[in-house]
Design a protein around this motif. Structure first.
Motif, PDB file in Angstrom:
ATOM      1  N   ALA A 176       0.791  -1.237   0.000  1.00 35.16           N
ATOM      2  CA  ALA A 176       0.000   0.000   0.000  1.00 35.16           C
ATOM      3  C   ALA A 176       0.821   1.284   0.000  1.00 35.16           C
ATOM      4  CB  ALA A 176      -0.965  -0.012   1.182  1.00 35.16           C
ATOM      5  N   HIS A 177       2.146   1.175   0.054  1.00 37.01           N
ATOM      6  CA  HIS A 177       2.953   2.403  -0.081  1.00 37.01           C
ATOM      7  C   HIS A 177       4.369   2.067  -0.528  1.00 37.01           C
ATOM      8  CE1 HIS A 177       3.895   6.588   0.310  1.00 37.01           C
ATOM      9  NE2 HIS A 177       4.941   6.326   1.065  1.00 37.01           N
ATOM     10  N   THR A 178       4.705   2.518  -1.723  1.00 40.19           N
ATOM     11  CA  THR A 178       6.076   2.326  -2.214  1.00 40.19           C
ATOM     12  C   THR A 178       6.573   3.615  -2.863  1.00 40.19           C
ATOM     13  OG1 THR A 178       5.348   1.554  -4.402  1.00 40.19           O
ATOM     14  CG2 THR A 178       5.703  -0.133  -2.731  1.00 40.19           C
ATOM     15  N   HIS A 179       7.889   3.703  -2.959  1.00 42.63           N
ATOM     16  CA  HIS A 179       8.533   4.664  -3.861  1.00 42.63           C
ATOM     17  C   HIS A 179       9.557   3.811  -4.606  1.00 42.63           C
ATOM     18  CE1 HIS A 179       7.394   8.479  -1.584  1.00 42.63           C
ATOM     19  NE2 HIS A 179       7.265   7.588  -0.623  1.00 42.63           N
ATOM     20  N   ILE A 180       9.159   3.268  -5.745  1.00 45.98           N
ATOM     21  CA  ILE A 180      10.130   2.420  -6.449  1.00 45.98           C
ATOM     22  C   ILE A 180      11.041   3.242  -7.356  1.00 45.98           C
ATOM     23  CG2 ILE A 180       8.587   0.405  -6.346  1.00 45.98           C
ATOM     24  CD1 ILE A 180       8.456   0.654  -9.421  1.00 45.98           C
ATOM     25  N   ILE A 224      -1.717  11.262   1.358  1.00 45.28           N
ATOM     26  CA  ILE A 224      -0.715  12.232   1.812  1.00 45.28           C
ATOM     27  C   ILE A 224       0.084  11.674   2.996  1.00 45.28           C
ATOM     28  CG2 ILE A 224      -2.461  13.414   3.281  1.00 45.28           C
ATOM     29  CD1 ILE A 224      -0.966  16.072   2.565  1.00 45.28           C
ATOM     30  N   HIS A 225       1.400  11.912   2.984  1.00 46.77           N
ATOM     31  CA  HIS A 225       2.225  11.584   4.148  1.00 46.77           C
ATOM     32  C   HIS A 225       1.815  12.495   5.313  1.00 46.77           C
ATOM     33  CE1 HIS A 225       5.122  10.537   0.784  1.00 46.77           C
ATOM     34  NE2 HIS A 225       5.299   9.473   1.526  1.00 46.77           N
ATOM     35  N   ALA A 226       1.795  11.950   6.525  1.00 45.02           N
ATOM     36  CA  ALA A 226       1.450  12.774   7.692  1.00 45.02           C
ATOM     37  C   ALA A 226       2.024  12.152   8.963  1.00 45.02           C
ATOM     38  CB  ALA A 226      -0.068  12.899   7.830  1.00 45.02           C
ATOM     39  N   VAL A 256      -0.371   8.390   5.155  1.00 47.80           N
ATOM     40  CA  VAL A 256       0.762   7.466   5.190  1.00 47.80           C
ATOM     41  C   VAL A 256       1.660   7.818   6.384  1.00 47.80           C
ATOM     42  CG1 VAL A 256       2.763   6.586   3.929  1.00 47.80           C
ATOM     43  CG2 VAL A 256       0.711   7.282   2.672  1.00 47.80           C
ATOM     44  N   HIS A 257       2.040   6.815   7.151  1.00 51.81           N
ATOM     45  CA  HIS A 257       2.959   6.841   8.301  1.00 51.81           C
ATOM     46  C   HIS A 257       2.220   7.018   9.637  1.00 51.81           C
ATOM     47  CE1 HIS A 257       6.569   6.284   6.081  1.00 51.81           C
ATOM     48  NE2 HIS A 257       6.437   7.412   5.387  1.00 51.81           N
ATOM     49  N   VAL A 258       1.827   8.254   9.986  1.00 49.01           N
ATOM     50  CA  VAL A 258       1.155   8.521  11.271  1.00 49.01           C
ATOM     51  C   VAL A 258       1.909   7.856  12.435  1.00 49.01           C
ATOM     52  CG1 VAL A 258      -1.068   8.699  12.470  1.00 49.01           C
ATOM     53  CG2 VAL A 258      -1.026   8.612   9.984  1.00 49.01           C
ATOM     54  N   THR A 299       5.899  -0.942   2.074  1.00 46.57           N
ATOM     55  CA  THR A 299       7.346  -1.124   2.287  1.00 46.57           C
ATOM     56  C   THR A 299       8.129   0.162   2.055  1.00 46.57           C
ATOM     57  OG1 THR A 299       7.681  -1.901   0.011  1.00 46.57           O
ATOM     58  CG2 THR A 299       7.219  -3.569   1.669  1.00 46.57           C
ATOM     59  N   ASP A 300       7.456   1.236   1.548  1.00 50.54           N
ATOM     60  CA  ASP A 300       8.074   2.558   1.362  1.00 50.54           C
ATOM     61  C   ASP A 300       9.255   2.508   0.374  1.00 50.54           C
ATOM     62  OD1 ASP A 300       8.012   5.295   1.732  1.00 50.54           O
ATOM     63  OD2 ASP A 300       8.736   5.268   3.779  1.00 50.54           O
ATOM     64  N   ASN A 301      10.280   3.305   0.591  1.00 53.51           N
ATOM     65  CA  ASN A 301      11.334   3.481  -0.420  1.00 53.51           C
ATOM     66  C   ASN A 301      12.148   2.210  -0.672  1.00 53.51           C
ATOM     67  OD1 ASN A 301      10.864   6.082   1.133  1.00 53.51           O
ATOM     68  ND2 ASN A 301      11.956   6.838  -0.654  1.00 53.51           N
TER      69      ASN A 301
HETATM   70 ZN   LIG Z   1       6.386   7.680   1.264  1.00 52.38          ZN
END
Ligand SMILES: [Zn+2]
Length: 343
Positions: free
Chosen positions: A49-53, A177-179, A199-201, A249-251
């Protein structure tokens, strides 16, 4: 076609010994209970649900750097490395990350895509020959959002995003949005945008938890990323009590995009039960992006992960859901089914 074994059916992952029947259109036609020889375990393929590939060219660069030194635009290490790479090299590296995701049981990723319209096109090019769905949450212009699948905002301290939010709503696409990654200061302004997900919190205060609950805003958590960058860990149980949680898994720069690893870390860092973590890795991400898979039920698209329940790693496990979440890995995969095709 059909696959047999122990099927983790529905949102509760009720283990059924039997067969999954897939129809001509690649949809689950039936889940039938019966005695079968197979020791396979059949689960929904993952939704990351969250990547930066886009930073796949920068794997393991920047050990020991702070979050700001790593990824803050314009001069964080990630952005300097990306500026110095050509398009072909960037697309090739992204394609390899997507192929690894596909091989490791992931049906889709929700990628926060930098680089405006051309960035969205690069991700589409990288995914063109693969089965995995790479969804672009574009950044930059409204045109990039139209070109992609939604808008992915950096954070409410960077800009106001009012115009982008309105345009995304008009286009009937999701706005994420990242927060609350580094501190709590951007959580209220992010919630004021009425996002489809945060995303994150990592750093919510009680009032933020109350708003997330009242306004029913889903949250994507990225535990390994938060460990690498040293920002802390989200209050997973408090969040899960109040809203829908999904897992990312993010970046790629920081983490291998393996959902097995993300699930195991979260299971061992938190009090969350295994079935909740498996929902976070599958159907909850599918819900956020409105995808037709993520759960094994008649009528849903058949994107299935078939694990060898008799591998040396998994043989004898007493609880299939716990085994998938806490123990299984890429080596236990027998097959990933994408509708009518499989790998
Ligand atoms: Zn991110």
């Amino acid at each position: 076609m059909e696959r047999t074994g122990t099927i983790l059916r529905g949102r509760e992952f009720e283990p059924i010994e039997g067969r999954v029947v897939v129809d001509e259109d690649g949809r689950v036609e039936a889940v039938e209970a019966e005695s079968v020889d197979s020791t396979d375990i059949i689960v929904p393929a993952f939704v990351n649900a969250h990547t930066h590939i886009g930073d796949s060219i920068a794997k393991e660069a920047g050990g020991g750097l702070s979050l700001e030194e790593l990824v803050a635009p314009p001069d964080g290490l990630k952005h300097r490395l990306l500026r110095n790479a050509d398009r072909e090299e960037l697309v090739a590296a992204m394609e390899r990350s997507l192929r690894f995701m596909q091989q490791s049981g992931t049906a889709a990723c929700l990628d926060f895509r930098e680089g405006d319209v051309s960035g969205v096109r690069m991700l589409a090019d990288a995914a063109a020959g693969l089965e995995v769905d790479a969804l672009s949450f574009a950044r930059g212009s409204v045109d990039a959002m139209h070109e992609g699948d939604g808008f992915g905002a950096s954070g409410a301290n960077d800009d106001e995003f009012g115009r982008e939010r309105t345009a995304t709503r008009e286009a009937d696409k999701p706005f994420g949005i990242h927060a609350g990654e580094v501190d709590a200061s951007d959580i209220d302004p992010a919630l004021d945008l009425e996002p489809d997900f945060l995303v994150h919190v990592v750093h919510p205060e009680p009032a933020h938890l109350e708003r997330i609950d009242d306004e029913a805003v889903p949250v994507v958590v990225c535990p390994r990323s938060n460990l690498v960058t040293g920002v802390g860990l989200s209050p997973y149980a408090e969040l899960a009590e109040r809203t829908t949680l999904a897992l990312g898994t993010d970046n790629v720069m920081l983490n291998s995009p393996s959902m097995f690893r993300e699930m195991e870390f979260l299971a061992k860092l938190s009090e969350l039960p295994a079935d909740e973590i498996l929902r976070m890795a599958t159907v909850h991400g599918a819900d956020i992006a409105d995808l037709e898979y993520g759960v094994i039920e008649p009528g849903r698209e058949a994107r299935l992960l078939v694990l060898d329940g008799d591998s040396d790693n998994l043989a004898g496990a007493r609880d299939p859901v716990r085994a998938v979440v806490r123990r299984a890995g890429v080596d236990d995969i027998r097959e990933v089914v994408f509708g009518r095709t499989s790998t």
